[in-house]
Structures are given as structure tokens and as C-alpha cells.
Design a protein around this motif. Sequence first.
Motif, PDB file in Angstrom:
ATOM      1  N   GLY A  25      11.021  24.450  24.865  1.00 13.91           N
ATOM      2  CA  GLY A  25      11.476  23.076  24.778  1.00 13.91           C
ATOM      3  C   GLY A  25      12.114  22.723  23.458  1.00 13.91           C
ATOM      4  O   GLY A  25      12.477  21.559  23.242  1.00 13.91           O
ATOM      5  N   THR A  26      12.277  23.680  22.560  1.00 17.24           N
ATOM      6  CA  THR A  26      12.892  23.405  21.257  1.00 17.24           C
ATOM      7  C   THR A  26      14.408  23.309  21.343  1.00 17.24           C
ATOM      8  O   THR A  26      15.039  22.703  20.483  1.00 17.24           O
ATOM      9  CB  THR A  26      12.506  24.501  20.260  1.00 17.24           C
ATOM     10  N   VAL A  27      15.010  23.933  22.364  1.00 19.03           N
ATOM     11  CA  VAL A  27      16.460  23.877  22.545  1.00 19.03           C
ATOM     12  C   VAL A  27      16.801  22.631  23.357  1.00 19.03           C
ATOM     13  O   VAL A  27      16.238  22.428  24.444  1.00 19.03           O
ATOM     14  CB  VAL A  27      16.967  25.149  23.260  1.00 19.03           C
ATOM     15  N   PRO A  28      17.719  21.798  22.884  1.00 21.40           N
ATOM     16  CA  PRO A  28      18.020  20.551  23.613  1.00 21.40           C
ATOM     17  C   PRO A  28      18.518  20.777  25.028  1.00 21.40           C
ATOM     18  O   PRO A  28      18.266  19.949  25.913  1.00 21.40           O
ATOM     19  CB  PRO A  28      19.101  19.894  22.737  1.00 21.40           C
ATOM     20  N   THR A  29      19.212  21.895  25.261  1.00 20.88           N
ATOM     21  CA  THR A  29      19.733  22.149  26.608  1.00 20.88           C
ATOM     22  C   THR A  29      18.675  22.700  27.549  1.00 20.88           C
ATOM     23  O   THR A  29      18.928  22.799  28.754  1.00 20.88           O
ATOM     24  CB  THR A  29      20.902  23.150  26.523  1.00 20.88           C
ATOM     25  N   GLN A  30      17.507  23.074  27.040  1.00 20.29           N
ATOM     26  CA  GLN A  30      16.425  23.593  27.874  1.00 20.29           C
ATOM     27  C   GLN A  30      15.119  22.882  27.528  1.00 20.29           C
ATOM     28  O   GLN A  30      14.204  23.471  26.965  1.00 20.29           O
ATOM     29  CB  GLN A  30      16.271  25.105  27.684  1.00 20.29           C
ATOM     30  N   PRO A  31      15.009  21.612  27.854  1.00 24.26           N
ATOM     31  CA  PRO A  31      13.785  20.874  27.514  1.00 24.26           C
ATOM     32  C   PRO A  31      12.655  21.195  28.483  1.00 24.26           C
ATOM     33  O   PRO A  31      12.850  21.829  29.513  1.00 24.26           O
ATOM     34  CB  PRO A  31      14.230  19.414  27.652  1.00 24.26           C
ATOM     35  N   VAL A  32      11.490  20.733  28.127  1.00 28.51           N
ATOM     36  CA  VAL A  32      10.335  20.746  29.018  1.00 28.51           C
ATOM     37  C   VAL A  32       9.993  19.296  29.316  1.00 28.51           C
ATOM     38  O   VAL A  32       9.819  18.492  28.396  1.00 28.51           O
ATOM     39  CB  VAL A  32       9.129  21.471  28.389  1.00 28.51           C
TER      40      VAL A  32
ATOM     41  N   GLY B  89       2.329  10.831  36.820  1.00 29.73           N
ATOM     42  CA  GLY B  89       2.639   9.831  37.828  1.00 29.73           C
ATOM     43  C   GLY B  89       4.123   9.865  38.166  1.00 29.73           C
ATOM     44  O   GLY B  89       4.691  10.903  38.495  1.00 29.73           O
ATOM     45  N   THR B  90       4.775   8.729  38.039  1.00 30.87           N
ATOM     46  CA  THR B  90       6.211   8.647  38.325  1.00 30.87           C
ATOM     47  C   THR B  90       7.065   8.671  37.062  1.00 30.87           C
ATOM     48  O   THR B  90       8.284   8.583  37.145  1.00 30.87           O
ATOM     49  CB  THR B  90       6.511   7.350  39.095  1.00 30.87           C
ATOM     50  N   SER B  91       6.424   8.788  35.892  1.00 30.92           N
ATOM     51  CA  SER B  91       7.168   8.813  34.635  1.00 30.92           C
ATOM     52  C   SER B  91       7.322  10.245  34.139  1.00 30.92           C
ATOM     53  O   SER B  91       6.495  11.111  34.417  1.00 30.92           O
ATOM     54  CB  SER B  91       6.453   7.968  33.570  1.00 30.92           C
ATOM     55  N   ALA B  92       8.406  10.483  33.406  1.00 29.83           N
ATOM     56  CA  ALA B  92       8.691  11.801  32.849  1.00 29.83           C
ATOM     57  C   ALA B  92       9.251  11.633  31.445  1.00 29.83           C
ATOM     58  O   ALA B  92       9.960  10.655  31.155  1.00 29.83           O
ATOM     59  CB  ALA B  92       9.675  12.559  33.734  1.00 29.83           C
ATOM     60  N   TRP B  93       8.915  12.617  30.569  1.00 30.62           N
ATOM     61  CA  TRP B  93       9.368  12.532  29.182  1.00 30.62           C
ATOM     62  C   TRP B  93       9.605  13.944  28.664  1.00 30.62           C
ATOM     63  O   TRP B  93       8.784  14.831  28.871  1.00 30.62           O
ATOM     64  CB  TRP B  93       8.321  11.814  28.330  1.00 30.62           C
TER      65      TRP B  93
ATOM     66  N   THR C 163       8.223  19.228  41.961  1.00 29.36           N
ATOM     67  CA  THR C 163       8.305  17.952  41.256  1.00 29.36           C
ATOM     68  C   THR C 163       9.745  17.472  41.282  1.00 29.36           C
ATOM     69  O   THR C 163      10.641  18.153  41.780  1.00 29.36           O
ATOM     70  CB  THR C 163       7.810  18.083  39.803  1.00 29.36           C
ATOM     71  N   GLY C 164       9.961  16.297  40.723  1.00 29.66           N
ATOM     72  CA  GLY C 164      11.289  15.706  40.705  1.00 29.66           C
ATOM     73  C   GLY C 164      11.231  14.302  40.160  1.00 29.66           C
ATOM     74  O   GLY C 164      10.167  13.807  39.748  1.00 29.66           O
ATOM     75  N   PRO C 165      12.359  13.603  40.151  1.00 31.18           N
ATOM     76  CA  PRO C 165      12.371  12.225  39.623  1.00 31.18           C
ATOM     77  C   PRO C 165      11.541  11.287  40.483  1.00 31.18           C
ATOM     78  O   PRO C 165      11.502  11.409  41.715  1.00 31.18           O
ATOM     79  CB  PRO C 165      13.867  11.856  39.663  1.00 31.18           C
TER      80      PRO C 165
ATOM     81  N   ALA D 267      -7.101  12.149  33.983  1.00 33.49           N
ATOM     82  CA  ALA D 267      -7.318  11.255  35.120  1.00 33.49           C
ATOM     83  C   ALA D 267      -6.535  11.694  36.341  1.00 33.49           C
ATOM     84  O   ALA D 267      -7.001  11.552  37.475  1.00 33.49           O
ATOM     85  CB  ALA D 267      -6.936   9.823  34.729  1.00 33.49           C
ATOM     86  N   GLU D 268      -5.332  12.236  36.137  1.00 29.45           N
ATOM     87  CA  GLU D 268      -4.498  12.703  37.238  1.00 29.45           C
ATOM     88  C   GLU D 268      -3.784  13.973  36.808  1.00 29.45           C
ATOM     89  O   GLU D 268      -3.666  14.258  35.608  1.00 29.45           O
ATOM     90  CB  GLU D 268      -3.496  11.617  37.636  1.00 29.45           C
ATOM     91  N   PRO D 269      -3.301  14.756  37.762  1.00 28.73           N
ATOM     92  CA  PRO D 269      -2.645  16.015  37.401  1.00 28.73           C
ATOM     93  C   PRO D 269      -1.436  15.802  36.500  1.00 28.73           C
ATOM     94  O   PRO D 269      -0.708  14.815  36.621  1.00 28.73           O
ATOM     95  CB  PRO D 269      -2.237  16.593  38.763  1.00 28.73           C
ATOM     96  N   ILE D 270      -1.238  16.763  35.586  1.00 37.47           N
ATOM     97  CA  ILE D 270      -0.106  16.752  34.670  1.00 37.47           C
ATOM     98  C   ILE D 270       0.875  17.832  35.128  1.00 37.47           C
ATOM     99  O   ILE D 270       0.475  18.966  35.406  1.00 37.47           O
ATOM    100  CB  ILE D 270      -0.549  17.011  33.223  1.00 37.47           C
ATOM    101  N   PHE D 271       2.154  17.484  35.184  1.00 35.32           N
ATOM    102  CA  PHE D 271       3.177  18.422  35.623  1.00 35.32           C
ATOM    103  C   PHE D 271       4.123  18.705  34.460  1.00 35.32           C
ATOM    104  O   PHE D 271       4.625  17.762  33.822  1.00 35.32           O
ATOM    105  CB  PHE D 271       3.961  17.859  36.810  1.00 35.32           C
ATOM    106  N   PHE D 272       4.348  19.999  34.187  1.00 38.05           N
ATOM    107  CA  PHE D 272       5.320  20.417  33.185  1.00 38.05           C
ATOM    108  C   PHE D 272       6.491  21.071  33.919  1.00 38.05           C
ATOM    109  O   PHE D 272       6.340  22.134  34.521  1.00 38.05           O
ATOM    110  CB  PHE D 272       4.702  21.403  32.196  1.00 38.05           C
ATOM    111  N   GLU D 273       7.633  20.412  33.854  1.00 37.35           N
ATOM    112  CA  GLU D 273       8.814  20.902  34.563  1.00 37.35           C
ATOM    113  C   GLU D 273       9.700  21.688  33.604  1.00 37.35           C
ATOM    114  O   GLU D 273       9.934  21.263  32.463  1.00 37.35           O
ATOM    115  CB  GLU D 273       9.597  19.737  35.164  1.00 37.35           C
ATOM    116  N   PHE D 274      10.202  22.836  34.077  1.00 32.86           N
ATOM    117  CA  PHE D 274      11.075  23.704  33.285  1.00 32.86           C
ATOM    118  C   PHE D 274      12.442  23.758  33.970  1.00 32.86           C
ATOM    119  O   PHE D 274      12.719  24.664  34.756  1.00 32.86           O
ATOM    120  CB  PHE D 274      10.484  25.108  33.175  1.00 32.86           C
TER     121      PHE D 274
END
Length: 760
Positions: free
Chosen positions: A289-296, A301-305, A347-349, A367-374
Motif C-alpha cells: 500500500g505504499t505505492v499510490p497506484t497500488q493502495p490497500v 461496513g459500507t465505508s472504505a479508506w 467486496t466492492g463499493p 465488532a464486525e469483520p474487517i475487509f482488506f481489498e488489494f
Amino acid sequence: MENNRIGIFDNLKRPKPLKSFFHSGRKSEDVVERPKSLKSIFQSGTKSEDVIQRPKSLKSIFQTGRKSEDVVDVSPNPIPQLSSIANSVIARCSRILSIPTEELQRCFETELPEHTTQSPTYARNLLEFCSYQTLDVVTQRPDYLRDKEIRRLTYDMMLAWEDSGVKREPTQKENASCNNQDVEDEDGWSLFYSNSECMAVQVDDKETVGPEAFARIAPGCASVADIITVRNLFDALTSSSGGQLHFIIYDKYLKSLNKVIKTAKSAPGMPLASNLKLAEGEIILDVDGTVPTQPVLQHIGTSAWPGRLTLTNYALYFESLGVGLYDKAVKYDLATDLKQVLKAELTGPLGARLFDKALMYKSTSVAEPIFFEFPEFKGNSRRDYWLEISLEILHAHKFIRKYNLKETQLTEALAKSTLGIFRYRALRDAFHIFPSLYKTLLAYNLAEKLPGGDKILEILSSQLEQFNARMLQHDDTMISLNDAKWKSSLSPTSLFALVRLGLLPKGAYSDGDAAFVVRDVSAGEINPLELAVKKLKHDTGRAEAAQATVDQVKVEGIDTNVAVMKELLFPLVESGKLLQFLASWDEPFKSTMFLMLICYTIIWGWFKYVLPCTSVFLAAHMLWQKHHNKGKPLEAVRVTPPPSRNAVELLLTLQEFISQVEALVQDVNITLLKLRAIFFSALPQATDKVVILLIIMAAVFAFVPLQYLMMLIFLESFTREMPMRKDCSDRLVRRVREWWLRIPAAPVQIVKAEVKKKRN
């Protein structure tokens, strides 16, 4: 050109007296006598003036400016039992150890078990003995992977292992190679040059190494290979070369491994670790996730960062990207027993399940599952890689908790997983190779996935339990090479490797004795872990073959899967329709006769013979199918799929329901196809076991009263989770599941219906 090149033995004058082997500029009366054994060389209590100093680097052995009278002469005489390449390797080992080859041979013959010195394995065992002693010395340098001469030496050890004995006269190719020089350092010297006597043979680049040689030599360096996964590593390196390892591939792998380790060493001092509060002994294994073109992307829930994901040997850390800076890292613990679950997920938006590129983390601490998208344009290799290395750390800590490992044992278990991840990462960076399910380079993942892999963990735990803190004090009584096998199984090899590489502080263990064996292999002996992996290799092949058939029969679409299920369940469906028809009382006479028959059977106690007769009938039918269809391929199930439906409508109205039902139906189909394969004897070994099981069941149902059977079934199911039975029940369930995985699935052929167009 050849006249300007000097062999490694041309400058060295062999003195006549044996004591002159260790002459270092002293007067004759001050010369140190040849030690009687390797133990006396590495004795921790010996004063520095009485011991020959080991060279700090391999280049120091071959300094051209040194006068001949100042060089410690350990020029070897060829050993008659060894081939030219084996003599070349032992000659270089002799120089690194500053011990004459005659002395090495004498120590080997007197200090190792009797069977290791017997023909026809004498030459190979002697080569292993010298190679392992040399590797113990050169790996004390933290930068040994960077030294190209060490890399070449280890490869030549493998070549010599395959051709260790004298079987033929040297060919012209070998004689010519004695004068060739392909690898030089800046001073014009190399470990691989020879004099006119061909004492060291220049190895042809076209020669390759096989799996056995690699499995015996590579684990001598704990960072290069692990005894559990060494054969999988060889398969990965030779995936494109027909099972033979070329030096250029081996060298590229070690360079990549050195780069990975160098990055890991520098990580704690970089801004990367500024937000991470690492505990003592915590090592950063990888960052994404250090490269801007390949974030994590972190989905909650419905939010992503977007942010940066870091894996250590204890936890996952995620740092959200703020305004030009990273926020405080959030820690997801992998070491504590929090019922963690790591798996691949869609996962998705806005929480939509669209892209198969996410890693899901769930535990009692969140409290709820955490998703890490690559995110990536093609495939999901990034996600799969992070899933594998994260699971390796999770399985390592489960192993530690299961066997209650403490202190050194705990650190060694984690060090083994750490080095495994570094090798996996090096292979991925250098060759973009991702080993298959049963060919992983991660030891704990392999033990979890391999049929019977729990046996590997049991052997590993028994080895870890055999050493403790006092064994790391390196007493003089522990240095004798008579205990080579004992020490090799007791020494925390992975821990020692991390300390010597500079990834752990030197206080992690007492490194006062450089002769302490730091490897999982010993000359002429097979590590129990290697033996266990070999025994499980056959079952692995059958499991892979069965898994391939499963992948082939998986069909897409809920409608098609339902059609396959209906075809497979056709006999049961027809029987169910008949029972439904009788229960509907549409024809009272037939329904009445059926009711009277069942009641009469139960009253007179004949009902207990129904299951035995059914089992005997099924067993007889399976035996007949085995005999009748011997050597014939299993006929595919012909399925006619239903008409296609509107995909957009299905996606909008029943997306979540259909995905769950499809997976369920697909699993049921696979189960039915495997049962079909057993029923029609697609796998004779499994058929034989099922036939025997059915006959035993028939006998039990025939002679044991039904009420007692019902009681036993209830007791078995009710007491399964009792502490006294939990381990036994889990082992039984695992064995049944592993046996089931080895059953191939019956083939399925999708046949499209012919649609006849009517003319208007």
C-alpha cells in the motif's frame, strides 16, 4: 590468458612436516600442532594465540599479494574415493576451515557413527560432513548471501553430492574446465579455479542439480531452505526447467532472498515503522500500500479508506492515509487466541460483493469483520499472497498455543515461519511464482493443508521440546562431533539464522561457540521431518489429482447446478415422488397396502434387516461395478441445462440469495459426484475401503439390537466435545476429511438441448 591466471594451489608450498599446516609466521618451536579433532579447533575455552584464526571472508583466503611463506598451507591431497568435483569442493572447505583434507577425513572416520563411513555411501557422507562444517562457518557472516563465491560454493556442493564417488575417468570436458575461469572477483581470484593437477574443477554452467542433492545441501543454510518445504522450493525453482536446477536460477533466488532480508533489516529504522509500536523481537515481514497506484483499501461496513498494511510475526497493522500523512496504526492481533478467521472474500463499493480481491479478518476483538481489498487490474495474486503469509503467522501461533511452547521454543517456532515468508517473498519477487495448494513454501500452512500434516507438527513439537535454555550455553561437553545428529535436532536453527542475519538481537541466544551446529541436517542421517514429508508425498499427489477432477466438474450458474443435482438425485427423486404419491392417498388401495406392509415389518421386528440388506446389496453392486468396469473410464453424467434467465433481474433481486444457494448446491454436487465415483469404482482403493466398511456396518446392524444402536449413536454425538474425547474426535474427523479429499469426482458433461425452430 591462461598463463596470467593463477590457481588456488599454485602459490602454496606444501611443507613436509604436518605441523607446518598451521604455521603462521612463528618460529619452529612455536608452531601449533595439528589438532586431533574438530572439537579441539572450536573449543570455546582455547586462547586466541593457540587457535588458528578463521578468515573473515572467503576473499582473504586468496589474496594475491601475500607471500607464500605467510600463507597457512592446507593444500589437500586428492582423496582416492572421491570424484574430481568432490575433491574440488572439499579442497575449498579445507581452506575455509583452515584444516587439511586429511584431517577432515580422519575426523569424519573417527567421530561419526559407523554406518556413515561404510560403502557405497562413504564418498557422499564425507562430502556432506565437510560441506555442513563449512556452511556452519560461512553462515556466521551476516552478509553471506551477498557473497557470490559462497553462492557458487553451495551450488558446487550439490553438484558434487550427485557425483561424489569415483565412477569414471575425468573427461576432456572436465580437464578443460580446470583451466577455465568464468567468475572472478576484483583481484582476479576465485574459489573455483584449479592448478594443473585439477585439484578444483571449474563447474560447467550447463550442469544442473537434481532434487535429492538440493534437499541434502540447501537445508545446511537455514535461511536458504527449510527441511519441511525444501522439495516444494525445488519444484518451484525448476517449474520451467524440467525438474533440474540451473545455477543461474539458484543464484537469482539467493540474490532475491538477500534483497528481501536486507529490506527487512532496514525496515525498523525507516519512517515506515514510525507509527508502529513494535514489541521486542517483532519483525516486519512485508508492507503493501505504499505505492499510490497500488493502495490497500480497508472496508468496514459500507465505508472504505486507503492506507498501508504491514505484517509482522505477531500482528497485522493498518495505517489509514490522511492528508499527506498516515494515521495511527490499528493493530489486528494474530498471536492471542481471539478466534481469528482469515479468508478470501468478495467486496466492492458500498458493501457490494463484486470483486474477489479482498482478505477478511474476523475475531472477538472487532465488532464486525474487517475487509482488506488489494485492487489490481487482472487476477487476485496480491490478495492470495497476503492471505498465505497472514495465515502462516496465525497457524504458527496456534501451533505455539497448542503445544504450550515457551521462551526459546516459541522464538524458534516463529523464526521458522519468518524465514518461510522471506523465501516465499523472494520467490515471488524474482520469478512471480505462486506455489499451489499442496506445494506452498510455508511450513505451517503446508502442515494444515497436507493430508496427514498434523504428524509433521507433532514431530516438530517433539524436536522443539528437546532443547531448552541451558542447551544454548554451549558447554564444552556439547561440542563433540560424536553428537552431531543429536545437536542438529536440538539446535534452534531458524532462530540462530535470524540472529546471524541481524534480524534479531544477539542477546536472543548465546553465540559464544562458532562450532555449534546450526542446521537441520547431518551427514548420513535423515531428519525425521524430512522422512515424514516423504511419506505424505504420495497422498498429496492423489489429493491434487482428486482436486483437479473437482475443479473440472464445477459448473457456473444456479440453474445449471440445480439441473446437475436433479440428474444425480434422479433415483431418490423418483422414490420421493412415489412416497409422496402413496401418502397423498390418491389411490387408497395402494396406500393401504403400503401402510400394512410397513406396520407388519415393524411389529415383527423385520425392520432391522432393512439396512443390512441394503448395505449388502450396495456392496455387491459396487463389487460388480468394480469387476465389470475395470480399466474403463467412468461414464459422464449427461445434464441438460434449463433455458437461460435474465441476469440483470437475478442480480438485482436475488443476488445474495443466489450466491449462497449456488455455493451450497455446488458443494452438494461435488459430494454426489464423489459418491458416484465410489459407487462405480472410479478409485479402486477407496472402493475397497467402502466395501469393507459397508460389510462391517451390515454385520453391526444385523447382530446389535436397534435400540442399543440408537443409544450408541446418541452417546457418540452428545459426548463428542467432551474434553476427554475432543482430541480423539478431532483427529478422526480430520482423517475422514482427508480421505474424502482424495476421492475424485465423477465427470460431468453439459449437453445443450437442441431447440427446433417452428416455421410460421
